[in-house]
Design a protein around this motif. Structure first.
Motif, short mmCIF file in Angstrom:
data_model
loop_
_atom_site.label_atom_id
_atom_site.label_comp_id
_atom_site.label_asym_id
_atom_site.label_seq_id
_atom_site.Cartn_x
_atom_site.Cartn_y
_atom_site.Cartn_z
N LEU A 102 0.85 -1.19 0.00
CA LEU A 102 0.00 0.00 0.00
C LEU A 102 0.88 1.24 0.00
O LEU A 102 1.75 1.40 0.86
CB LEU A 102 -0.91 0.02 1.24
CG LEU A 102 -1.67 1.32 1.52
CD1 LEU A 102 -2.66 1.62 0.39
CD2 LEU A 102 -2.37 1.25 2.86
N PHE A 104 0.84 5.40 0.28
CA PHE A 104 -0.07 6.37 0.89
C PHE A 104 0.56 7.76 0.92
O PHE A 104 1.78 7.90 0.99
CB PHE A 104 -0.43 5.94 2.31
CG PHE A 104 0.75 5.92 3.26
CD1 PHE A 104 1.06 7.03 4.03
CD2 PHE A 104 1.56 4.80 3.36
CE1 PHE A 104 2.14 7.03 4.89
CE2 PHE A 104 2.65 4.79 4.22
CZ PHE A 104 2.95 5.90 4.98
N GLU A 109 -1.46 8.57 6.67
CA GLU A 109 -0.47 7.72 7.34
C GLU A 109 -1.09 6.91 8.48
O GLU A 109 -0.82 5.71 8.63
CB GLU A 109 0.69 8.55 7.87
CG GLU A 109 1.76 7.69 8.55
CD GLU A 109 3.00 8.48 8.95
OE1 GLU A 109 3.95 7.84 9.44
OE2 GLU A 109 3.00 9.71 8.78
N ALA A 112 -3.04 4.09 6.99
CA ALA A 112 -2.13 3.09 6.43
C ALA A 112 -1.51 2.23 7.52
O ALA A 112 -1.42 1.00 7.39
CB ALA A 112 -1.05 3.77 5.59
N LEU A 116 -1.97 -1.83 8.06
CA LEU A 116 -0.81 -2.72 8.20
C LEU A 116 -0.92 -3.53 9.49
O LEU A 116 -0.68 -4.75 9.50
CB LEU A 116 0.48 -1.90 8.19
CG LEU A 116 1.78 -2.68 8.37
CD1 LEU A 116 2.02 -3.62 7.20
CD2 LEU A 116 2.96 -1.70 8.53
N ILE A 124 3.78 -1.05 3.68
CA ILE A 124 3.32 0.29 3.31
C ILE A 124 4.53 1.15 2.99
O ILE A 124 5.61 0.98 3.55
CB ILE A 124 2.46 0.94 4.42
CG1 ILE A 124 3.26 1.07 5.72
CG2 ILE A 124 1.18 0.14 4.65
CD1 ILE A 124 2.51 1.83 6.82
#
Length: 506
Positions: A102, A104, A109, A112, A116, A124
């Protein structure tokens, strides 16, 4: 044709021209092409193999633009994520598509990191900044690689809005996307050096200008947050020639004080789509931007950019044309069919079906639903419409949104157009609600114009009767001050409004 060919061409023949503009600065095509080829190399070095899915959670920016091309350059599959979704909705799409990585932007953040932590993705990477492990750091450490994708390869999985049931991943190939972009270039006057303002979210196919603007070697102007006043300032500052957006944004620009006293002479095309634009709004927009040609189109994620109503059609002043979404684009076929699949006569309402190189490959991991919607070699849109003798198509409703009141079919767009001319109406949605007498009752939800008092409902009904048949006139009204709920594509969420209306009646 491959998506990456557009970048390779622009970097070669338009190297010194301005490619991108955002709050971080400006880049030219030569540098942009080199960065994308290096980013593709960096993703490959991190383990990306052809067919791997990579998700992007970001607002419009140059960084998003670069990754939009770098993933398919390396034969990966882009999964753009709707930034408005809640964490569980994002997790569903990531897991459904089998995403490993991913990417971002800074404002996402926290999201994301949460995705995760719960195992929705395995890695990420930040798009912003120059910290170790960020996209910029990866680019700086990599050497460019050649394109590796094929035209038939899967390029992206674009999830539908999910207004009914779970979202479905629409699979589009390099060939699907480049066919759509090439087709639009055949209809829209966009040339090398023209300037495109990205008013649609890049995670959505409405921003196909990301591709066709690159194919023509134009300049892209991005803003992370969409603001009508800022858009008008950018139009003036960068000489924006083209902007494609949704009706509500055009309406905000029209009413903005910053549009007063400006001619915006560079603006040649102002396009809209994703939702119909009422007759009243069209008239106001043409008066505010007299130098711009207007265009609009119709399509779905599964069958994108299928029709176009050209600037010439808009300039004709023909009411029938202006109420339509135009004619079928080059290379595609569209028919209106009845429940048996037979083609309807001109002017008769039926389901819109189509075929062409823009039609999706299918739904990700949903073979039965794919077979159903693509049956007989035609994509069944589930949209109702009619086609006149000259090929102009008018969308009358989603089939599920058609109102059957006292055995009469009522198409909400016709009612919404009639109400849009009333000075107290800022925006309107018409839905059907259960009614003991009528089966379904035509119900209008109206956002009032600034400073307007709720009009007398009898007067408003009479106002409608002057424009549409009596049986189509709303039998009930709901007035509000707040804007109507919309999807990321700008479509009014009628399912929510219908549910609210039913709940209010107990």
């Amino acid at each position: 044709m491959r998506i990456s060919q557009a970048i390779a061409k622009a970097a070669r023949i338009s190297a010194a021209r301005l490619a991108t503009v955002d709050e971080t600065g400006q880049r030219r095509w030569g540098e942009t092409g080199n960065r994308i080829a290096r980013l593709a190399a960096a993703l490959t070095a991190k383990g990306l193999t052809p067919g791997d899915r990579v998700a992007v959670l970001a607002n419009n920016s140059t960084a998003f633009f670069e990754i939009w091309f770098a993933i398919p350059w390396a034969a990966g599959v882009t999964v753009p994520l709707n930034t408005r979704l809640a964490l569980p909705e994002l997790a569903f799409q990531l897991q459904d598509a089998g995403v490993g990585l991913l990417l971002f932007s800074a404002e996402y953040e926290t999201t994301a990191q949460a995705l995760l932590a719960e195992g929705a993705v395995s890695a990420i990477v930040a798009l912003d900044g120059h910290a170790e492990g960020s996209v910029s750091a990866l680019i700086e450490a990599a050497a460019p690689i050649a394109e590796v994708a094929a035209p038939t390869d899967l390029a992206g999985i674009f999830y539908t809005g999910g207004t009914t049931g779970l979202p479905k991943g629409v699979m589009l190939s390099h060939g699907n996307l480049t066919a759509m972009a090439s087709n639009l270039l055949a209809h829209i006057d966009f040339r090398e050096g023209d300037v495109l303002f990205h008013a649609a979210p890049m995670f959505h196919l409405a921003d196909i200008g990301t591709l066709f603007g690159t194919m023509a070697g134009g300049t892209h102007v991005f803003r992370r947050q969409l603001d009508a006043d800022q858009m008008l300032d950018d139009f003036a500052a960068y000489g924006v020639t083209h902007c494609f957006t949704v009706p509500t944004i055009i309406e905000r620009m029209v009413s903005s004080p910053r549009s007063q006293g400006r001619s915006f002479e560079a603006l040649r095309i102002l396009g809209y789509g994703g939702a119909p634009m009422t007759s009243g709004s069209q008239a106001a927009a043409r008066a505010r931007f007299p130098n711009a040609g207007f265009c609009q189109g119709y399509g779905q994620t599964e069958f994108p950019a299928a029709t176009i109503l050209t600037p010439e059609d808009h300039a004709s002043g023909d009411a029938a044309k202006l109420g339509s979404c135009g004619r079928t684009c080059f290379g595609y076929d569209i028919r209106i069919v009845d429940e048996s699949g037979a083609e309807c006569p001109a002017g008769e309402v039926g389901e819109i079906v189509g075929r062409g190189d823009n039609v999706m490959m299918g739904y990700w991991n949903r073979p039965e639903e794919t077979a159903d919607v693509l049956r007989g070699g035609w994509i069944h849109t589930r949209d109702a419409g009619r086609m006149d003798a000259n090929g102009y198509i008018t969308i009358t409703d989603r089939l599920k949104d058609m109102i059957v009141s006292a055995a009469e079919n009522v198409y909400s767009i016709e009612v919404e157009n009639a109400l849009s001319w009333h000075p107290a109406v800022a925006e309107v949605a018409v839905v059907g609600v259960p009614d003991a007498e009528w089966g379904e009752r035509v119900h209008a939800i109206i956002t009032l114009a600034d400073g307007a008092a709720p009009p007398d409902t009898a007067e408003l009904a009479d106002f409608c009767r002057q424009r549409i048949a009596r049986y189509k006139v709303p039998k009930s009204f709901d007035f509000r001050r707040e804007p109507l709920p919309r999807s990321a594509a700008g479509k009014i969420l009628k399912r929510e409004l219908r549910a609210e209306a039913v709940a209010a009646e107990g």
